[in-house]
Every structure is written in structure tokens, then in C-alpha cells.
Design a protein around this motif. Structure first.
Motif, PDB file in Angstrom:
ATOM      1  N   GLY A   1      25.794  19.621  -2.710  1.00  0.00           N
ATOM      2  CA  GLY A   1      24.546  18.870  -2.739  1.00  0.00           C
ATOM      3  C   GLY A   1      24.738  17.373  -2.762  1.00  0.00           C
ATOM      4  N   GLN A   2      26.003  16.904  -2.815  1.00  0.00           N
ATOM      5  CA  GLN A   2      26.281  15.462  -2.819  1.00  0.00           C
ATOM      6  C   GLN A   2      25.805  14.840  -1.506  1.00  0.00           C
ATOM      7  OE1 GLN A   2      30.534  14.170  -2.919  1.00  0.00           O
ATOM      8  NE2 GLN A   2      29.989  13.470  -4.958  1.00  0.00           N
ATOM      9  N   LYS A   3      25.086  13.729  -1.589  1.00  0.00           N
ATOM     10  CA  LYS A   3      24.497  13.107  -0.417  1.00  0.00           C
ATOM     11  C   LYS A   3      25.062  11.706  -0.200  1.00  0.00           C
ATOM     12  CE  LYS A   3      20.072  15.564  -0.876  1.00  0.00           C
ATOM     13  NZ  LYS A   3      20.271  16.441   0.313  1.00  0.00           N
ATOM     14  N   THR A   4      25.202  11.327   1.062  1.00  0.00           N
ATOM     15  CA  THR A   4      25.630   9.981   1.428  1.00  0.00           C
ATOM     16  C   THR A   4      24.844   9.538   2.666  1.00  0.00           C
ATOM     17  OG1 THR A   4      27.432  10.864   2.805  1.00  0.00           O
ATOM     18  CG2 THR A   4      27.981  10.266   0.531  1.00  0.00           C
ATOM     19  N   ASP A   5      24.770   8.228   2.843  1.00  0.00           N
ATOM     20  CA  ASP A   5      24.157   7.665   4.047  1.00  0.00           C
ATOM     21  C   ASP A   5      25.281   7.226   4.987  1.00  0.00           C
ATOM     22  OD1 ASP A   5      21.472   7.961   3.235  1.00  0.00           O
ATOM     23  OD2 ASP A   5      21.661   6.198   1.945  1.00  0.00           O
ATOM     24  N   ASN A   6      25.279   7.768   6.194  1.00  0.00           N
ATOM     25  CA  ASN A   6      26.385   7.584   7.122  1.00  0.00           C
ATOM     26  C   ASN A   6      25.954   6.908   8.419  1.00  0.00           C
ATOM     27  OD1 ASN A   6      27.323   9.357   5.162  1.00  0.00           O
ATOM     28  ND2 ASN A   6      28.582  10.526   6.587  1.00  0.00           N
ATOM     29  N   ARG A   7      26.892   6.151   8.990  1.00  0.00           N
ATOM     30  CA  ARG A   7      26.739   5.624  10.341  1.00  0.00           C
ATOM     31  C   ARG A   7      28.045   5.841  11.090  1.00  0.00           C
ATOM     32  NH1 ARG A   7      23.636   1.459   7.715  1.00  0.00           N
ATOM     33  NH2 ARG A   7      21.479   1.459   8.479  1.00  0.00           N
ATOM     34  N   ASP A   8      27.945   6.432  12.266  1.00  0.00           N
ATOM     35  CA  ASP A   8      29.122   6.699  13.099  1.00  0.00           C
ATOM     36  C   ASP A   8      29.124   5.784  14.307  1.00  0.00           C
ATOM     37  OD1 ASP A   8      29.785   8.698  11.365  1.00  0.00           O
ATOM     38  OD2 ASP A   8      29.086  10.339  12.638  1.00  0.00           O
ATOM     39  N   TYR A   9      30.285   5.176  14.566  1.00  0.00           N
ATOM     40  CA  TYR A   9      30.465   4.285  15.705  1.00  0.00           C
ATOM     41  C   TYR A   9      31.635   4.805  16.550  1.00  0.00           C
ATOM     42  CZ  TYR A   9      27.666   1.000  12.915  1.00  0.00           C
ATOM     43  OH  TYR A   9      26.671   0.400  12.171  1.00  0.00           O
TER      44      TYR A   9
ATOM     45  N   SER B   1      33.509   5.073  10.913  1.00  0.00           N
ATOM     46  CA  SER B   1      32.358   5.557  10.165  1.00  0.00           C
ATOM     47  C   SER B   1      32.208   4.771   8.875  1.00  0.00           C
ATOM     48  CB  SER B   1      32.518   7.041   9.843  1.00  0.00           C
ATOM     49  OG  SER B   1      31.459   7.499   9.012  1.00  0.00           O
ATOM     50  N   THR B   2      30.976   4.433   8.532  1.00  0.00           N
ATOM     51  CA  THR B   2      30.699   3.839   7.222  1.00  0.00           C
ATOM     52  C   THR B   2      29.878   4.843   6.433  1.00  0.00           C
ATOM     53  OG1 THR B   2      28.664   2.754   7.961  1.00  0.00           O
ATOM     54  CG2 THR B   2      30.725   1.511   8.170  1.00  0.00           C
ATOM     55  N   GLU B   3      30.150   4.897   5.137  1.00  0.00           N
ATOM     56  CA  GLU B   3      29.500   5.890   4.289  1.00  0.00           C
ATOM     57  C   GLU B   3      29.168   5.258   2.947  1.00  0.00           C
ATOM     58  OE1 GLU B   3      30.591  10.370   2.692  1.00  0.00           O
ATOM     59  OE2 GLU B   3      31.152   9.682   4.692  1.00  0.00           O
ATOM     60  N   SER B   4      27.900   5.380   2.544  1.00  0.00           N
ATOM     61  CA  SER B   4      27.431   4.777   1.300  1.00  0.00           C
ATOM     62  C   SER B   4      27.060   5.877   0.320  1.00  0.00           C
ATOM     63  CB  SER B   4      26.216   3.886   1.552  1.00  0.00           C
ATOM     64  OG  SER B   4      26.506   2.889   2.507  1.00  0.00           O
ATOM     65  N   GLY B   5      27.602   5.764  -0.880  1.00  0.00           N
ATOM     66  CA  GLY B   5      27.282   6.736  -1.908  1.00  0.00           C
ATOM     67  C   GLY B   5      28.021   6.424  -3.188  1.00  0.00           C
TER      68      GLY B   5
ATOM     69  N   SER C   1      28.059  14.046  17.043  1.00  0.00           N
ATOM     70  CA  SER C   1      28.085  14.856  15.830  1.00  0.00           C
ATOM     71  C   SER C   1      29.502  15.016  15.322  1.00  0.00           C
ATOM     72  CB  SER C   1      27.471  16.229  16.122  1.00  0.00           C
ATOM     73  OG  SER C   1      28.087  16.809  17.252  1.00  0.00           O
ATOM     74  N   GLY C   2      30.222  13.923  15.287  1.00  0.00           N
ATOM     75  CA  GLY C   2      31.591  13.952  14.791  1.00  0.00           C
ATOM     76  C   GLY C   2      31.652  13.918  13.286  1.00  0.00           C
ATOM     77  N   GLY C   3      30.521  14.094  12.647  1.00  0.00           N
ATOM     78  CA  GLY C   3      30.533  14.099  11.195  1.00  0.00           C
ATOM     79  C   GLY C   3      30.706  12.708  10.639  1.00  0.00           C
ATOM     80  N   SER C   4      31.157  12.660   9.425  1.00  0.00           N
ATOM     81  CA  SER C   4      31.312  11.364   8.771  1.00  0.00           C
ATOM     82  C   SER C   4      32.657  10.751   9.081  1.00  0.00           C
ATOM     83  CB  SER C   4      31.181  11.540   7.256  1.00  0.00           C
ATOM     84  OG  SER C   4      32.281  12.274   6.764  1.00  0.00           O
ATOM     85  N   PHE C   5      33.487  11.471   9.829  1.00  0.00           N
ATOM     86  CA  PHE C   5      34.841  10.993  10.123  1.00  0.00           C
ATOM     87  C   PHE C   5      35.596  10.670   8.848  1.00  0.00           C
ATOM     88  CE2 PHE C   5      32.494   9.288  13.972  1.00  0.00           C
ATOM     89  CZ  PHE C   5      32.703  10.444  14.685  1.00  0.00           C
ATOM     90  N   GLY C   6      35.472  11.523   7.869  1.00  0.00           N
ATOM     91  CA  GLY C   6      36.275  11.295   6.673  1.00  0.00           C
ATOM     92  C   GLY C   6      35.586  11.585   5.370  1.00  0.00           C
ATOM     93  N   GLY C   7      34.295  11.528   5.322  1.00  0.00           N
ATOM     94  CA  GLY C   7      33.621  11.871   4.085  1.00  0.00           C
ATOM     95  C   GLY C   7      33.773  10.833   2.990  1.00  0.00           C
ATOM     96  N   TYR C   8      33.197  11.136   1.843  1.00  0.00           N
ATOM     97  CA  TYR C   8      33.243  10.212   0.716  1.00  0.00           C
ATOM     98  C   TYR C   8      34.671  10.019   0.237  1.00  0.00           C
ATOM     99  CZ  TYR C   8      32.996   8.534  -4.052  1.00  0.00           C
ATOM    100  OH  TYR C   8      33.186   7.819  -5.190  1.00  0.00           O
ATOM    101  N   SER C   9      34.983   8.821  -0.127  1.00  0.00           N
ATOM    102  CA  SER C   9      36.329   8.533  -0.617  1.00  0.00           C
ATOM    103  C   SER C   9      36.290   7.394  -1.599  1.00  0.00           C
ATOM    104  CB  SER C   9      37.248   8.152   0.546  1.00  0.00           C
ATOM    105  OG  SER C   9      38.435   7.572   0.078  1.00  0.00           O
ATOM    106  N   SER C  10      37.047   7.538  -2.656  1.00  0.00           N
ATOM    107  CA  SER C  10      37.210   6.423  -3.576  1.00  0.00           C
ATOM    108  C   SER C  10      38.536   5.730  -3.334  1.00  0.00           C
ATOM    109  CB  SER C  10      37.151   6.904  -5.021  1.00  0.00           C
ATOM    110  OG  SER C  10      38.239   7.772  -5.300  1.00  0.00           O
ATOM    111  N   GLY C  11      39.191   6.127  -2.258  1.00  0.00           N
ATOM    112  CA  GLY C  11      40.539   5.608  -2.021  1.00  0.00           C
ATOM    113  C   GLY C  11      40.565   4.374  -1.162  1.00  0.00           C
ATOM    114  N   GLY C  12      41.756   3.908  -0.875  1.00  0.00           N
ATOM    115  CA  GLY C  12      41.943   2.780   0.022  1.00  0.00           C
ATOM    116  C   GLY C  12      41.991   1.452  -0.655  1.00  0.00           C
ATOM    117  N   SER C  13      41.464   1.326  -1.834  1.00  0.00           N
ATOM    118  CA  SER C  13      41.482   0.033  -2.503  1.00  0.00           C
ATOM    119  C   SER C  13      42.659  -0.044  -3.449  1.00  0.00           C
ATOM    120  CB  SER C  13      40.180  -0.168  -3.287  1.00  0.00           C
ATOM    121  OG  SER C  13      40.142   0.736  -4.371  1.00  0.00           O
ATOM    122  N   HIS C  14      42.934  -1.223  -3.931  1.00  0.00           N
ATOM    123  CA  HIS C  14      43.985  -1.340  -4.933  1.00  0.00           C
ATOM    124  C   HIS C  14      43.390  -1.651  -6.289  1.00  0.00           C
ATOM    125  CE1 HIS C  14      43.338  -5.618  -4.748  1.00  0.00           C
ATOM    126  NE2 HIS C  14      44.307  -5.859  -5.589  1.00  0.00           N
ATOM    127  N   LYS C  15      42.090  -1.681  -6.360  1.00  0.00           N
ATOM    128  CA  LYS C  15      41.422  -1.939  -7.625  1.00  0.00           C
ATOM    129  C   LYS C  15      40.531  -0.760  -7.970  1.00  0.00           C
ATOM    130  CE  LYS C  15      42.769  -6.087  -8.821  1.00  0.00           C
ATOM    131  NZ  LYS C  15      43.520  -6.321 -10.043  1.00  0.00           N
TER     132      LYS C  15
END
Length: 500
Positions: free
Chosen positions: A390-398, A406-410, A486-500
Motif C-alpha cells: 500500500g506504500q504510495k509514491t509520486d513518479n515521473r518517468d523520462y 525516473s524521479t520518485e517522491s515519498g 510503462s517501464g515502472g518507476s525504474f527503481g522504486g523507493y530508495s533511501s540509498g545513494g546519499s552519504h548522509k
């Protein structure tokens, strides 16, 4: 330490247990005793105990103290040695910062977050960048700010706290005391981290790096690392045995009843389980290994997601396989109706036009294909974030040719994923499923190709149908719709990638 790095050591007995505490960097006034975990500060030729540090959790990182490598800084090849580590936590996840002692006596930071790495240094400017808003810690994720004339995207804004530390430390936030943290990213892949736990705020600047490019030596030997065989516990819903393989997992599913279990409080904490109905079976089994782009990945998680565009009753679905590699971290293999793609979380943030029609990142321009809300419906396996049905995000695929963004907000964070399309044959062969390749075939985006068994008359009827539809659409004034990929979110939600 690298062979041509300066050899400078200072050693004194721990004021708590008497064990030797060694300093290799003049820029590190703090250290954690490796025997009794006492936190000590160097004052002249004496050490003074200022507290006790919590135990670090085992994150199965390939890095360790005294590993050494080289990096290009300011046009020079700079040797460095890892002399300390700090572990932090925020609402977006847990990460580590490794203190790197440089050959010239300075220190830098190698940030590690779920297999993504960022190398940063204290910002060269002696003052905060021009235009630093006083209310920046309260800026929402996804907003933009301009500092010293350069645009940045707010990738994270929230509170963090120090969990544990080891080795030598140039800074020492109060253990367990929250502080405000903001991370900005640019379209050329830069990261600007602003730590409001200091006055004035401490600023570090850097970019993503790959471990193999750092020429690291002295990494942990995976063959000699003690194998705990995973963490086991009883499912809080059905009581069946559940084993978690990755220490970084924040959620998993019960193999018996498919309940989704929240691990964010740790297995020793309160486990929360939510029942879910699982109707799909992954084409690629959990635990399977396959080689893609020269890397041997293991499938550790699978989720099914559904999306819909605003004002459109149509629903579309896709699957995402979470892949893991010990040194490369995590990647996503996306199975959508228009094909397969392999993507990873990006370090930087794209520059997006005001109308969101185009995005620019690392010199490439991407065109918007779809904008939609995504909902996670089914989950299997382990994930490094607390995924929920049920987790929801707002996505844009380019899209730009064969490349995807893909950008994903959540969850108060905006993440960017980048990657490219790959063929069904490549995926099937990578995981040893070539005999089942037909099950991997998807609709190809491009010129119309008749399916097997379609006759000429059928093709003519289809062509006439599309001509009529095109004429109707052309007669509608002001229409500027776009085709959804309809390539999906190209990765889904992630808390990764940052160093902080």
C-alpha cells in the motif's frame, strides 16, 4: 596506508583501560578505544576520556579500518587511508561515514549507504555559500535552491543522529542527539551536505565514486568473514521460522504465510507483521544469481506495483527485482509491459523544466513519458528500506533513446534512478533461464511488428484504424498528450545513494 603516504603516529594509553590508542592524523582530535569503547579526546600529550561509544552494528561492508586507496583530487592522485567510521541514522535510513586521512594531512569522508559511495571534502569556502537560506532545514524534499549561482535540488531535509563510531574522528556529534541535516544534489552529480549540528553549519562537497576506481587494498576478505548464517526468528503472525540474510534489511516477508515483517526496530525489538495476499510468482526465483553488465547479482527482493495517471481510470502493473552485490550494493531489475530495464539510484539530481516535460542529467536530456502515482501491492524477500504493502509514491518517468531516468517522491525524500533497457534474452540467459525465454518476452516499443499468425487483411484493418484515430486526434485543438512508457518507476523507493 598507501606506500607514499606520510607516516605519522601518536600513541598514548587509554585513560579507561590502559590499552594503546593510536592517532595517525593530526586532524583527528577524537578516537574510540578499540578495547573498551571509551571515547577519548587528545589534549597535548594526554588523552582524556569523555564518554563511552555504543557498539557498531555489522553492516557487512567490504570496507574496514586501515584499508587504503587513491583518488583524484584537485587534478592530483591522492593516496588515502581509512582511519575512522561513524554510523548515522535518519528517518530515511542508516549509513556510514568513513574518515579518510589524505597524504597532505587533510581528512575527507567516504560515505557508504547501501552499496552507494560518495567521496566528500570540507567545502573550500571559509563561509557558507551565498544564498544559504536560514530556513533550509525546513525546505521540503524536491525543492530547489541557488547557492553561489548554482542550482541545487533538496534531496533530503530532516533530522539525523549518531549511532556509533570507531577509530579516529575529526568530528564527534553527541551520541543519540538529533541534529538537522540537509543534502543537496546537482544535475552534474555533485552532492552538498550541510550539517546543522555545528555553528556555523559544516559543509561538505563531493560526488559519487565506485569502489573499483579507488584502487582499494586491505578490504575485508569475504572468505574469512565469520558467517552467522543469517538472523533467524519466529514469524510474529504464524510462528514459522524466518531467516534474514542481509544485516541491512529493514523489512522481509515470511516464506510460509507471506506476512510483511518490519525489521526497522531490529530483531531484538518489537516485530510487526502485516498480512498480505500474494497472487504473482516471480519469474526469477529469490536467491537466484545472474550476471548483468559484468556484475554477478543476487535476487534478494521482489515487489509488484500498480500505477495510474491523474484523470485516467486505467491501471498498469510492473514488477521490480531487488538485486544485491557485495561491492556494488543494490540495483533494480524492472519487468514492465514494454520490456526489461536495469537501473540504479543516482547520486545527483536532474535539472527539470518548470513544466516537468524535460530533465537534464550528466549532460543528457530526457523527455517525459509518464507521470503517475505508484502503489506497492505485493512484496517478497528482503529490502533495505521498510517497504509496506500500500506504500504510495509520486513518479515521473523520462526517456532518452535506450536510457531511462525516473524521479520518485515519498517519505519526505526525492530519489532519482537511472539505467537502460535490456533485452529479454539477456535477462533470461543471465539467470540460467534461457529455456523459458518466451516467458520473458515483452512488448517492444517502436515500429509496429505483426505477431505470428496475423494475416495481411488484419494488418490493413489495424492500419486504417490507426489512421482514423490519428485524424480525430489531429482535429482536436490544443491537445498535447504524450505516450506513457510503462517501464515502472525504474527503481522504486530508495533511501540509498546519499552519504548522509
Amino acid at each position: 596506508m598507501a606506500a607514499d603516504a606520510p607516516q605519522r603516529h601518536y600513541r598514548a594509553p587509554c585513560p579507561s583501560c590502559g590499552a594503546p590508542v593510536e592517532f595517525r592524523s593530526a586532524a583527528a582530535p577524537y578516537a574510540v578505544c578499540g578495547y573498551c569503547r571509551s571515547t577519548v579526546v587528545r589534549s597535548g600529550e594526554q588523552l582524556r576520556r569523555i564518554g563511552r561509544m555504543a557498539e557498531l552494528f555489522d553492516d557487512h561492508s567490504p570496507l574496514q579500518l586501515m584499508a587504503s586507496g587513491r583518488i583524484a583530487l584537485d587534478g592530483k592522485d591522492q593516496p588515502f587511508t581509512l582511519i575512522g567510521r561513524l554510523q548515522y541514522q535518519s528517518e530515511a535510513g542508516v549509513w556510514a561515514e568513513w574518515i579518510a586521512a589524505l597524504q597532505d594531512g587533510r581528512t575527507a569522508t567516504l560515505g557508504e549507504d547501501n552499496g552507494a559511495y560518495v567521496f566528500t571534502q570540507p567545502d573550500a569556502a571559509a563561509h557558507p555559500p551565498a544564498g544559504l537560506p536560514p530556513d533550509l532545514p525546513r525546505q521540503p524534499a524536491g525543492g530547489t535552491v541557488t547557492l553561489d549561482g548554482q542550482p541545487w535540488v533538496v534531496a533530503f531535509s530532516g533530522r539525523a543522529q549518531l549511532l556509533a563510531a570507531e577509530g579516529e574522528l575529526p568530528k564527534l556529534p553527541a551520541l543519540g542527539q538529533p541534529f538537522e541535516l540537509v543534502e543537496l544534489r546537482s544535475e552534474d552529480g555533485q552532492v552538498l551536505s550541510i550539517d546543522y549540528g555545528h555553528a556555523p553549519p559544516a559543509i561538505e562537497r563531493g560526488r559519487a565514486v565506485q569502489l573499483q576506481d579507488l584502487q582499494l587494498t586491505g578490504l575485508k576478505d569475504e572468505s574469512t568473514r565469520e558467517d552467522q548464517g543469517g538472523r533467524s526468528f519466529a514469524c510474529p503472525h504464524c510462528g514459522a521460522p524466518v531467516t534474514v540474510q542481509l544485516d541491512s534489511s529493514k523489512s522481509c516477508t515470511c516464506p510460509s504465510c507471506h506476512s510483511l515483517i518490519d525489521l526497522s526496530a531490529g530483531i531484538g525489538g518489537e516485530l510487526k507483521a502485516v498480512e498480505q495476499s500474494v497472487h504473482s510468482t516471480p519469474l526469477i526465483p529469490l536467491g537466484a544469481s545472474g550476471e548483468l553488465e559484468g556484475v554477478r547479482w543476487q535476487v534478494v527482493g521482489y515487489q509488484r506495483r500498480i500505477g495510474h495517471e491523474p484523470g485516467d481510470d486505467e491501471r498498469f502493473a510492473w514488477s521490480e527485482y531487488l538485486l544485491y552485490h557485495r561491492e556494488r550494493g543494490f540495483a533494480f531489475l524492472v519487468d514492465a509491459e514494454d520490456g526489461w530495464s536495469l537501473v540504479r539510484t543516482a547520486t545527483g539530481a536532474p535539472k527539470i523544466d518548470k513544466d516537468h516535460r524535460r530533465a537534464r542529467y550528466l549532460g543528457a536530456t530526457y523527455t517525459l513519458q509518464s507521470s503517475y502515482e505508484a502503489t506497492t501491492t505485493e512484496v517478497l524477500g528482503e529490502f533495505y528500506w521498510p517497504v509496506q504493502a500500500g506504500q504510495k509514491t509520486d513518479n515521473r518517468d523520462y526517456i532518452s533513446g535506450n536510457n531511462l531516468l525516473s524521479t520518485e517522491s515519498g517519505a519526505g525524500e526525492v530519489t532519482t534512478s537511472v539505467g537502460s533497457k535490456i533485452s529479454a534474452q539477456t535477462v533470461a540467459e543471465a539467470f540460467g533461464l534461457a529455456t523459458a525465454q518466451e516467458q520473458f518476452e515483452r512488448q517492444e516499443v517502436g515500429p509496429f511488428v505483426a505477431s505470428k499468425g496475423v494475416g495481411c487483411m488484419t494488418i490493413i484493418v489495424i492500419i486504417i484504424f490507426f489512421i482514423v484515430i490519428a485524424s480525430i486526434m489531429d482535429s482536436c485543438s490544443g491537445s498535447s498528450g504524450y505516450s506513457r512508457s510503462s517501464g515502472g518507476s525504474f527503481g522504486g523507493y530508495s533511501s540509498g545513494g546519499s552519504h548522509k
